[in-house]
Design an enzyme around this catalytic site. Structure first.
Site, PDB file in Angstrom:
ATOM      1  N   SER A   1     -45.730  17.562  47.625  1.00 45.37           N
ATOM      2  CA  SER A   1     -46.271  18.904  47.883  1.00 45.37           C
ATOM      3  C   SER A   1     -46.217  19.731  46.610  1.00 45.37           C
ATOM      4  O   SER A   1     -45.427  19.436  45.700  1.00 45.37           O
ATOM      5  CB  SER A   1     -45.435  19.603  48.954  1.00 45.37           C
ATOM      6  OG  SER A   1     -45.788  20.977  49.033  1.00 45.37           O
TER       7      SER A   1
ATOM      8  N   TYR B   1     -37.284  21.407  53.336  1.00 43.58           N
ATOM      9  CA  TYR B   1     -38.621  20.853  53.054  1.00 43.58           C
ATOM     10  C   TYR B   1     -38.845  20.737  51.546  1.00 43.58           C
ATOM     11  O   TYR B   1     -39.284  19.705  51.045  1.00 43.58           O
ATOM     12  CB  TYR B   1     -39.683  21.756  53.695  1.00 43.58           C
ATOM     13  CG  TYR B   1     -41.096  21.245  53.536  1.00 43.58           C
ATOM     14  CD1 TYR B   1     -41.591  20.244  54.361  1.00 43.58           C
ATOM     15  CD2 TYR B   1     -41.936  21.757  52.553  1.00 43.58           C
ATOM     16  CE1 TYR B   1     -42.885  19.776  54.215  1.00 43.58           C
ATOM     17  CE2 TYR B   1     -43.234  21.293  52.403  1.00 43.58           C
ATOM     18  CZ  TYR B   1     -43.705  20.305  53.243  1.00 43.58           C
ATOM     19  OH  TYR B   1     -44.983  19.831  53.091  1.00 43.58           O
TER      20      TYR B   1
HETATM   21  P1  NAD Z   1     -49.686  17.385  60.431  1.00 36.44           P
HETATM   22  O1  NAD Z   1     -48.555  18.006  61.145  1.00 36.44           O
HETATM   23  O2  NAD Z   1     -51.091  17.715  60.787  1.00 36.44           O
HETATM   24  O3  NAD Z   1     -49.525  15.792  60.412  1.00 36.44           O
HETATM   25  C1  NAD Z   1     -48.274  15.156  60.248  1.00 36.44           C
HETATM   26  C2  NAD Z   1     -48.231  13.915  61.119  1.00 36.44           C
HETATM   27  O4  NAD Z   1     -46.961  13.254  60.909  1.00 36.44           O
HETATM   28  C3  NAD Z   1     -48.328  14.212  62.621  1.00 36.44           C
HETATM   29  O5  NAD Z   1     -49.302  13.388  63.211  1.00 36.44           O
HETATM   30  C4  NAD Z   1     -46.937  13.883  63.145  1.00 36.44           C
HETATM   31  O6  NAD Z   1     -46.922  13.412  64.478  1.00 36.44           O
HETATM   32  C5  NAD Z   1     -46.492  12.813  62.168  1.00 36.44           C
HETATM   33  N1  NAD Z   1     -45.037  12.636  62.146  1.00 36.44           N
HETATM   34  C6  NAD Z   1     -44.075  13.599  62.222  1.00 36.44           C
HETATM   35  N2  NAD Z   1     -42.866  13.024  62.240  1.00 36.44           N
HETATM   36  C7  NAD Z   1     -43.064  11.678  62.173  1.00 36.44           C
HETATM   37  C8  NAD Z   1     -42.202  10.563  62.178  1.00 36.44           C
HETATM   38  N3  NAD Z   1     -40.866  10.700  62.248  1.00 36.44           N
HETATM   39  N4  NAD Z   1     -42.736   9.324  62.091  1.00 36.44           N
HETATM   40  C9  NAD Z   1     -44.083   9.162  62.038  1.00 36.44           C
HETATM   41  N5  NAD Z   1     -44.949  10.182  62.054  1.00 36.44           N
HETATM   42  C10 NAD Z   1     -44.443  11.425  62.128  1.00 36.44           C
HETATM   43  O7  NAD Z   1     -49.438  17.767  58.892  1.00 36.44           O
HETATM   44  P2  NAD Z   1     -50.251  17.519  57.530  1.00 36.44           P
HETATM   45  O8  NAD Z   1     -50.487  18.836  56.915  1.00 36.44           O
HETATM   46  O9  NAD Z   1     -51.365  16.582  57.723  1.00 36.44           O
HETATM   47  O10 NAD Z   1     -49.071  16.818  56.704  1.00 36.44           O
HETATM   48  C11 NAD Z   1     -49.141  15.529  56.162  1.00 36.44           C
HETATM   49  C12 NAD Z   1     -48.250  15.497  54.949  1.00 36.44           C
HETATM   50  O11 NAD Z   1     -48.712  16.457  53.995  1.00 36.44           O
HETATM   51  C13 NAD Z   1     -46.797  15.831  55.223  1.00 36.44           C
HETATM   52  O12 NAD Z   1     -45.956  14.970  54.474  1.00 36.44           O
HETATM   53  C14 NAD Z   1     -46.671  17.255  54.714  1.00 36.44           C
HETATM   54  O13 NAD Z   1     -45.363  17.578  54.349  1.00 36.44           O
HETATM   55  C15 NAD Z   1     -47.607  17.215  53.523  1.00 36.44           C
HETATM   56  N6  NAD Z   1     -48.081  18.519  53.053  1.00 36.44           N
HETATM   57  C16 NAD Z   1     -48.707  19.398  53.870  1.00 36.44           C
HETATM   58  C17 NAD Z   1     -49.109  20.628  53.366  1.00 36.44           C
HETATM   59  C18 NAD Z   1     -49.764  21.653  54.247  1.00 36.44           C
HETATM   60  O14 NAD Z   1     -49.940  22.791  53.819  1.00 36.44           O
HETATM   61  N7  NAD Z   1     -50.163  21.313  55.456  1.00 36.44           N
HETATM   62  C19 NAD Z   1     -48.903  20.949  52.023  1.00 36.44           C
HETATM   63  C20 NAD Z   1     -48.278  20.034  51.209  1.00 36.44           C
HETATM   64  C21 NAD Z   1     -47.866  18.820  51.721  1.00 36.44           C
END
Ligand code: NAD
Length: 257
Positions: free
Chosen positions: A143, A157
């Site tokens: 991130s 986080y």
């Molecule tokens: P999201 O919540 O839409 O998707 C995350 C997915 O991970 C969900 O389907 C959830 O069920 C799954 N998940 C959660 N715990 C789990 C586990 N223990 N085992 C398997 N699956 C699990 O979020 P997103 O925004 O698509 O996030 C994806 C990645 O991107 C994450 O690592 C998040 O930290 C990172 N990220 C997101 C952002 C943002 O602003 N959304 C920014 C930087 C990084």
């Protein structure tokens, strides 16, 4: 097609970045193993891929559990014969994540178990499979918070994403001569469920938007396109990078009015 004859495994494929990347990888010719703990939405991702005439299968795997991660890699090899691309993407941002005083130990541990240990387990079981395939590409979702501190605290986080980034660099160096590339995707603030649940008022959203030069949240689809580059042979000389796709947030000192 950019991923013809490749097999890709995506964790967290039921939603957001994982789902959009699964759809794009399949469209580019990959056979995709979608894994998650949300089975209903994971099956829905697979259904979307199949309806578009492409190939995918769902496997339930909690990335915080070693046995699940071992089983998901075995499933990919058994179903499609090999594994070439591993997208360690699953992650959480806990609602009760705060500063060092307010954050409960249980919230810190849960965040680390999913966000950090999940990447470790993915690699622990995925790297032997990539070796068997003659090499491949690993992408770990870190991130922008691995680069910048925020006054709106989410300490567990932020620490977890710093760990993902440093782990990625070392993995890249260790495996560079095995034809295994390892890169981090560093998204900026996105309009996915994960962040919108955390920034749950208009005021909180605006407080974050002020810092983004482009003045908008990113889209999961935009992360999928960057991940495709890292997954494909187009990035054949790229390893150990922190690929920032962040609307300029980490470049900004003062943003435009
Ligand atoms: P999201 O919540 O839409 O998707 C995350 C997915 O991970 C969900 O389907 C959830 O069920 C799954 N998940 C959660 N715990 C789990 C586990 N223990 N085992 C398997 N699956 C699990 O979020 P997103 O925004 O698509 O996030 C994806 C990645 O991107 C994450 O690592 C998040 O930290 C990172 N990220 C997101 C952002 C943002 O602003 N959304 C920014 C930087 C990084």
């Amino acid at each position: 097609m950019r991923l013809q004859n490749k097999v890709a495994l995506i964790t967290g494929g039921s939603s957001g970045i994982g789902r959009e990347t699964a759809l794009l990888f399949a469209q580019e010719g990959a056979k995709v193993v979608v894994t998650d703990i949300n089975d209903t939405e994971g099956e829905a991702t697979v259904k979307m891929i199949k309806e578009a005439g492409n190939d995918a299968a769902y496997f339930h795997a909690d990335v915080a559990k070693a046995t699940d991660c071992e089983a998901m890699v075995a499933f990919a090899e058994k179903t499609y014969g090999a594994l070439h691309i591993l997208f360690n993407n699953a992650g959480i941002m806990h609602n009760d994540d705060g500063d060092s005083v307010s954050t409960e130990e249980s919230v810190f541990d849960l965040t680390m178990n999913i966000n950090v240990k999940g990447v470790f387990f993915g690699c622990k079981y995925g790297i032997p499979a990539l070796r068997r395939a003659g090499g491949g590409s690993i992408i770990n979702t870190a991130s922008f918070v691995a680069h910048l501190g925020a006054a709106t605290p989410q300490l567990a986080y932020t620490a977890s994403k710093g760990a993902v980034l440093s782990m990625t660099r070392e993995l890249a160096v260790i495996h560079a001569r095995e034809n295994i590339r390892v890169n981090a995707l560093c998204p900026g603030p996105l309009r996915t469920e994960l962040l919108m649940k955390f920034l749950n008022t208009e005021e909180k959203k605006q407080r974050r938007l002020v810092h983004i030069p482009m003045g908008r949240f990113g889209e999961a689809k935009e992360m999928a396109k960057a991940t495709l580059f890292l997954a494909s042979d187009e990035s054949s000389y790229t390893t150990g990078t922190e690929f920032l796709v962040d609307g300029g947030i980490t470049a900004a000192y003062v943003t435009p009015e």
